[in-house]
Each structure stands twice: as C-alpha cells, then as structure tokens.
Design a protein around this motif. Structure first.
Motif, PDB file in Angstrom:
ATOM      1  N   GLU A  82      -4.029  10.051  -0.149  1.00 34.69           N
ATOM      2  CA  GLU A  82      -4.255  10.400  -1.547  1.00 34.69           C
ATOM      3  C   GLU A  82      -4.263  11.909  -1.748  1.00 34.69           C
ATOM      4  O   GLU A  82      -3.732  12.419  -2.730  1.00 34.69           O
TER       5      GLU A  82
ATOM      6  N   VAL B   3      -6.106  -0.598   6.202  1.00 27.19           N
ATOM      7  CA  VAL B   3      -5.217   0.276   5.425  1.00 27.19           C
ATOM      8  C   VAL B   3      -4.430  -0.540   4.411  1.00 27.19           C
ATOM      9  O   VAL B   3      -4.266  -0.133   3.251  1.00 27.19           O
TER      10      VAL B   3
ATOM     11  N   VAL C 122       2.749   0.746   1.829  1.00 28.02           N
ATOM     12  CA  VAL C 122       2.503   0.777   3.274  1.00 28.02           C
ATOM     13  C   VAL C 122       3.664   0.085   3.981  1.00 28.02           C
ATOM     14  O   VAL C 122       4.130  -0.978   3.540  1.00 28.02           O
TER      15      VAL C 122
ATOM     16  N   HIS D 110      -6.727  -1.166   1.467  1.00 26.69           N
ATOM     17  CA  HIS D 110      -7.291  -0.066   0.684  1.00 26.69           C
ATOM     18  C   HIS D 110      -6.322   1.087   0.442  1.00 26.69           C
ATOM     19  O   HIS D 110      -6.724   2.125  -0.088  1.00 26.69           O
ATOM     20  N   ALA D 111      -5.075   0.943   0.809  1.00 25.68           N
ATOM     21  CA  ALA D 111      -4.128   2.066   0.722  1.00 25.68           C
ATOM     22  C   ALA D 111      -3.906   2.484  -0.726  1.00 25.68           C
ATOM     23  O   ALA D 111      -3.784   1.636  -1.617  1.00 25.68           O
ATOM     24  N   PRO D 112      -3.815   3.794  -0.988  1.00 24.18           N
ATOM     25  CA  PRO D 112      -3.539   4.288  -2.347  1.00 24.18           C
ATOM     26  C   PRO D 112      -2.053   4.383  -2.653  1.00 24.18           C
ATOM     27  O   PRO D 112      -1.668   4.977  -3.656  1.00 24.18           O
TER      28      PRO D 112
ATOM     29  N   HIS E 120      -9.515   3.953   8.898  1.00 23.44           N
ATOM     30  CA  HIS E 120      -8.679   3.678   7.721  1.00 23.44           C
ATOM     31  C   HIS E 120      -9.088   4.545   6.535  1.00 23.44           C
ATOM     32  O   HIS E 120      -8.264   4.860   5.672  1.00 23.44           O
ATOM     33  N   GLU E 121     -10.369   4.934   6.471  1.00 23.47           N
ATOM     34  CA  GLU E 121     -10.811   5.810   5.393  1.00 23.47           C
ATOM     35  C   GLU E 121     -10.140   7.170   5.493  1.00 23.47           C
ATOM     36  O   GLU E 121      -9.748   7.761   4.479  1.00 23.47           O
TER      37      GLU E 121
ATOM     38  N   TYR F 271       2.407  -0.703  -3.365  1.00 18.11           N
ATOM     39  CA  TYR F 271       1.135  -0.349  -3.988  1.00 18.11           C
ATOM     40  C   TYR F 271       1.006  -0.994  -5.362  1.00 18.11           C
ATOM     41  O   TYR F 271       1.978  -1.126  -6.099  1.00 18.11           O
TER      42      TYR F 271
ATOM     43  N   CYS G 227      -6.403   6.669   4.387  1.00 20.32           N
ATOM     44  CA  CYS G 227      -6.248   6.492   2.934  1.00 20.32           C
ATOM     45  C   CYS G 227      -6.617   7.766   2.177  1.00 20.32           C
ATOM     46  O   CYS G 227      -5.960   8.132   1.196  1.00 20.32           O
ATOM     47  N   SER G 228      -7.671   8.444   2.626  1.00 19.37           N
ATOM     48  CA  SER G 228      -8.070   9.684   1.956  1.00 19.37           C
ATOM     49  C   SER G 228      -6.998  10.756   2.105  1.00 19.37           C
ATOM     50  O   SER G 228      -6.670  11.469   1.143  1.00 19.37           O
TER      51      SER G 228
END
Length: 714
Positions: A460, A495, A503, A498-500, A452-453, A680, A456-457
């Motif tokens: 972004e 996700v 979703v 922590h999603a930016p 998930h990192e 978001y 999300c990265s």
C-alpha cells in the motif's frame, strides 16, 4: 565486569549514532523533545522532595537531579524495538517518537557529563566540566582525523585491518573511559565520546558485526545482574513505600503525556497521536539505570530511593507495549489511497508497480524470469520492489531494511545477510539488463505470523498493482512437488485475504530455463497458455497475459471454456440473476476487445472449447498440447462456475483455485510453471480498466450452493 560491559556497550552506542542527524531535526521535533524534558523534570524534582518528607533516611539534595533525569530520558534502543513489535516503526507516530527519543538520548549524555561532577563536589565541578569539554574537542578534532588517516593508509590491507583494528578500538575505549573517570566524570562518558569520534564506514561495520552479539548478549547481562543485586526490597516493604512507587509511576507517566498534549496544540497534531507519543516517551532504557547506579555509587541516592526508581522504571517500560496495543490503532488510510490496485487499471501509458516477494535464493531465478517476460515499455515502464522475507529469530527486532546504501561487507555475514546479498545482486543484474525496469531491493524481518502485515503495508505504501508470491512447494529432481516450509503457505493465505491490490501466486517449475533456452534474436522462445473461464480473476489474469504479448519471445494461447448444451445447472432455478448477466457481458466485451487488439499478432492464438462440467474441463486441459512453459489462470475467488463444479471438493491447494490446483496436482503439466492471479476488490462492482475500459467489474456469486461431484469425476 559490570562496569567493563557497560563501557563497551556505550562505546557501541556511540559508534551507531550519526551526529549530523541531530543538525537536521525540525522545530517540531525539537519542541517536542525540549517540552518532554522540562515538564517531566520539574515534576520529577517535585516527587523527589515529596519523598524526602516521607523517607526515614533522606537522600542528599543533589539527588533530585539524578532522580529527575532518570525519569525524564527515553530509551531510544528499547523504543525502537517496541515500535517494531507494534508495527509502528515506519508510521508517522513512529518516526516522530524515534526522532524525539534520539534527541533525548543526546540530552541524557549531556546531563550525565554534568551531573556526576556536580554530585561528587560542587567546588571541583567547574574544572571537571571544562576538562570534559576539552576532552570532547580533542576526540573530535584530533583523534578522529588521525583515525581517518590510519584507515585510509591501510585500506588495502583488509586482513590486517580485520584482525587488529577492532582490538585497538576497544583498547582506545578503555583508555578514554579511564581519562574521563580521572577528570571527575564517569568512565562511560569517555567511551561514548570515543565511539562518536570514529568515522563511519567499514571499520564501524566491522566492530558492530563482531561485538553486536557478544557485548549486549553476554557482557551486558552482568550489568543488569549488578543492578538487581543492589535493590533492597526491605526498604520498600511497607504499604506506604509501595504507595510512593505507584505515585511515582502515575506522575511520571502523566508528565510525559501532558508535555506531548501541550505540543499538540502548537503543531496541529491529533489528540490521539499526542497521547500515544506521551505513552511511547515513557519507555526507559539503560541510561536511566546508569544514572541511578551513578547516584548510588556516589552515595547521592540511598537504598530506598534507588529501589523505588528501579521498580518504577521497570513497570513503566513493561507497560508501554500492552497499553499501546490496546489504546492505539493506526487509522486506515482508506480504500481510495490510490487507484491503480490492479493490472487492468494500469493503463498502457502508466507505470506498472510490482512487489516481488522471495523467501530464499531458490525463488529468485523463476521470479526474475517472470518479471522479465512482463514486457515493460517506454510508455509503461516497470518498478519492482524486490522484498526478501526473513523470519525474525533470536533477539532481533522486526524491521524493514531499504537497501539504498552499499551493502555490508562484514567478515562473517549471517546466513540471512548472505542470502540478501545474493538476492539483491540477482535483481540488480536484472535491472542492468532491462533499462525500462527500476528495482528497489528491500528486506523484511518479522515473525511468520505477522509477515503478511509487512507485505500488505509495503504494497500500500509503494502503491503497487500486483504482489507476486512464491508457492510454498518446489519441484524436486524426481518431478514431485515438495513442501518447502509450511509457514510459507500461511503467509500466502494471509496475503490473499488482506492484500490491498491484486496477487499472483507463482508455482515455478523451471520457467528460468525456458526463458534462457534461446538467444535474444529468436522469434519465439516461450509458449504460454491462458485458461479463461470467466469472472474478475480471469479478467485480471488475461490483462497480465496481454502485457506479455508485446515480447517477441512469447507465444500466447488463450483458451476460453464455454458452457455446452448439457451444462450442469448450479441451482434449480433457471432464471439468470442480474449479477450473472452483468459479469457475462463484461467477460464477452473484454474477450472481444482482446481479440480485436491482437488480430494482427501471429504469436497470439485464441481457442474456444465447449464443456459441460468439471470433468470435461479437466479432460479438455489434459488434451492440450503439453508444450507450454507457463499457464496463467485466475483463482476464481467468488466465481461458482458449472464448468469447474466439483473440482474444489478434491482440491489439495485451495489457494490456487480449481483450475490452478488441477494444473499443479496433475501429472500432465510437470514441466510447466503456473501463475494464479487473484484480483483486488473481488466483492465490489467497479468501473474502469484497460482493454477495454470496463475491465474491473465483477459479478456476484453464480450460486452459494455447492453440489457433490457426480459420477465419473476424478
């Protein structure tokens, strides 16, 4: 066998290096690399002579250069893996560290080519160095063009090429190694130069595909075993020797950090980045062990010096990852790095950027169909980042692969590579059929726990407005929803948390078949329904549904559920909070604007249903015409509506929200796909948006008190 495995390994290293990349490095990278060599080398020489005074059997004076170079160089392959594990591979500090380590690697090969002849004999060293230079020129300007002509001549005979050419290349590496060994250098110099001289292309891909597991995984451990067999711990058994080991580790580490800090002042780097870069430069690799082994073979380093250095290198490299994890955290780019984090804020005249994630080829057809009906226009084209999620297994390093170059045509591709090729082909075909869509295929390889990192990265970095995720269950032939992989659900939950950006969780139950069921000239092919209760997530879902209205193949029915006279109160008080009033006003204005914009569209219907509780909401949904191909709903992240009261108590999949879980778990919509949207920034009141301009606000909780489901509910 250890020497042969080392020879093949450095041959593969030479194959992977692109010489032209060294010509494109900037002054900053060059300055960091040179400073990171000169200062640690000076300190290393000083440590060598300090140890000379304490040693019972001093080494030869020539050993100071072997000692200093082994402490100075950075292991590029090991550093790459460490950066990948720390999720810093694509960060600014990661790119700088890899570039510096790449230059260090090249300097190390120059040192090896010079040090071995000097260490063997000062009298013959000039002749050996001149011979090495001539050998390198011959490989680059005679051997390389010859290989290019042979490959070009037999490029059409793929079977002959795949069978014999790798064997010839390995034999050539052995011959070149024997030549450099005969002229006074080490055999690995010849194998490395030969690897550099082979032109990059299908032949290199074939060699790496066939040997990348065999040589590092089976042959190279023999070399490491031989290194371990040479260590005599009795030479450093006393306390003074271990103190010297600790002294070497401390001074060698501080030398790299000091050199990085000095460069920081000249290139305006942050102090924390300089410290982190110095720590990363302490990563040692196989070249350090090679230099020490050469010194041991040539009797330039004795057993004590060899043992001290090997232990110091192992400790320094092992300590890099935990220390970096503790002292260095990438600084967040901040919440305002880009503004278009939702579909609502993506105006009709701006580009819509979507990150579409797939695990297997099973997810592709439905995801492509969903993107196909998202209706990109000339004023609002769509950019899709198609991300293939691959679990990290075996010895691989976590990485993000950008498929901007021709894909590998290896003879025996791995399962993940074969799936990636099929997925990429499907998205590229979608791009070719839609001139308003741009597709960028990527592959993310990482453990499921941290995948998930990466998502999300990447979202972004690419400034996307919507992440589309496949549901962890798939439809079986008998109409049941079956778990595909439990880890997929954990990825989706992480996700969502922590999603930016917004979703969308997509439950595919045959959307691709519905989209392709008619010709392109059909007026209506697909019937979609948007279920609206209220709240930010429902507004975001309605905004995404509005994009689909422009597609002539789509018929959209918006069903709004309104509270009746006997609606269940969420709390004992009858007062309406300011947050509730604000959210109600936003919902009402958005719906009115939507109806005004679609009043002339015959393919859009608006229906209102009066319900009083969760049971009546489910009954109203069940009574709808069961002919919809896709239901679009909001998750209702923080909305506690009396119209869904009690539904979450029986939820099988809380990540779908109350209404989404009913649609997926019930039997009346077996042939309908479901898209659950989470907006978001659900906890903040924001202004802005399109259709109308106030669509991004959200209300507070209706209530934090959850009541038990009353009699008669499901």
């Amino acid at each position: 066998m250890a020497d042969l495995s080392l020879l093949f390994y450095v041959f593969l290293t030479g194959l992977e290096i692109e010489v032209s990349a060294f010509l494109r490095v900037g002054k900053k990278i060059m300055g960091i690399a040179v400073t990171g060599i000169l200062i640690p080398m000076g300190i290393g020489i000083g440590l060598f002579f300090l140890l000379q005074k304490c040693a019972h059997n001093p080494a030869t004076t020539e050993g100071c250069m072997f000692w200093a170079v082994a402490l100075t160089i950075t292991g590029f392959p090991v550093l790459t893996r460490i950066l990948a594990d720390l999720k810093l591979l694509h960060s600014d500090i990661g790119r700088i560290a890899m570039s510096v380590a790449m230059l260090n690697d090249m300097y190390a090969w120059v040192f090896i080519a010079v040090l071995v002849p000097v260490g063997v004999s000062l009298k013959t060293a000039p002749y050996s160095i001149i011979a090495i230079i001539f050998f390198t020129l011959i490989c680059l300007y005679v051997v390389r063009p010859t290989i290019e002509r042979i490959i070009h001549h037999h490029s059409s005979d793929k079977e002959h090429y795949n069978e014999y050419y790798p064997c010839f290349m390995l034999i050539g590496a052995i011959i070149c190694g024997c030549i450099t060994d005969a002229i006074g250098a080490h055999s690995i110099v010849g194998a490395f130069v030969f690897g550099l001289s082979i032109p990059k292309g299908d032949l290199v891909e074939e060699l790496l595909d066939r040997l990348d597991c065999f040589v590092p995984g089976i042959m190279l451990p023999i070399f490491f075993a031989s290194c371990g067999m040479r260590i005599d711990f009795t030479k450093i058994a006393d306390s003074s020797s271990w103190f010297l080991v600790l002294l070497v580790i401390c001074f060698a580490c501080m030398a790299k950090i000091l050199s990085s800090l000095i460069v920081c002042f000249f290139f305006d780097m942050r102090l924390r980045d300089g410290v982190a870069l110095g720590l990363l430069m302490n990563t040692k690799g196989i070249l350090s062990l090679v230099i020490l082994n050469v010194g041991w073979d040539k009797k330039i380093l004795n057993d004590q010096y060899y043992a001290v250095m090997v232990v110091a290198i192992l400790v320094m490299t092992s300590a890099v990852t935990p220390i970096m994890s503790f002292v260095y955290r990438p600084i967040s780019k901040g919440p305002n790095i880009y503004g278009l984090r939702t579909v609502q804020r993506s105006n009709p005249d701006t580009e819509l950027r979507v990150l579409s994630c797939v695990h297997t080829t099973r997810n592709v057809s439905g995801m492509v169909s969903l993107l196909d009906v998202s209706h990109p226009t000339r004023l609002s084209p769509m950019t899709v980042f198609a991300l293939h999620l691959v679990e990290l297994t075996g010895r691989s390093s976590a990485m993000l692969i950008v498929h901007s170059t021709p894909r590998s045509t290896a003879h025996n591709p791995s399962r993940a590579q074969a799936d990636s090729n099929l997925i990429i082909n499907a998205f590229e075909a979608f791009e070719n059929d839609n001139h308003l869509v741009t597709v960028q295929p990527l592959t993310a390889m990482s453990p499921y726990g941290t995948m998930h990192e990466d998502i999300c990265s990447l979202a972004e970095d690419k400034r996307v407005a919507l992440i589309l995720l496949p549901f962890h269950k798939h439809l079986t032939v008998d109409g049941r929803m079956e778990d595909e992989n439990a880890d997929y659900r954990a990825i989706n939950l992480n996700v969502l948390a922590h999603a930016p950006c917004s979703v969308g969780l997509f439950v595919d139950r045959g959307l691709a078949g519905a989209v392709r069921s008619g010709g392109p000239n059909d007026i209506v092919m697909c019937h979609f329904a948007m279920l609206f209760i209220g709240g930010p997530d429902d507004l975001e879902a309605l905004a995404y549904a509005c994009r689909m209205v422009g597609d002539p193949r789509i018929s959209l029915t918006v069903v709004r559920f309104l509270p009746g006279k006997n609606v269940v109160k969420m709390e004992s008080e009858t007062n309406i909070s300011e947050g509730e009033e604000r959210q109600t006003t936003i919902d009402e204005n958005y719906i009115n604007e939507f109806r005004l914009k679609t009043v002339d569209k015959k393919s859009v219907m608006y229906i209102e249903k009066i319900v009083n509780n969760g049971e009546e909401t489910v009954s109203a949904i069940s009574a709808m015409d069961n002919s919809y191909d896709l239901y679009i709903v909001g998750k209702g992240t923080e909305t506690m509506s009396p119209l869904t009261l009690g539904l979450s108590e029986w939820s099988e999949n809380p990540e779908l929200g109350a209404i989404g879980d009913v649609l997926v778990s019930s039997s009346f919509a077996l042939n309908s796909s479901v898209l659950v949207v989470q907006k978001y920034g659900s906890g903040d009141h924001q202004n802005g948006g399109t259709l109308p301009s106030y669509g991004t606000s959200r209300g507070e909780h209706f209530s934090s008190i959850r009541q038990r489901v009353m009699g008669g509910l499901i």
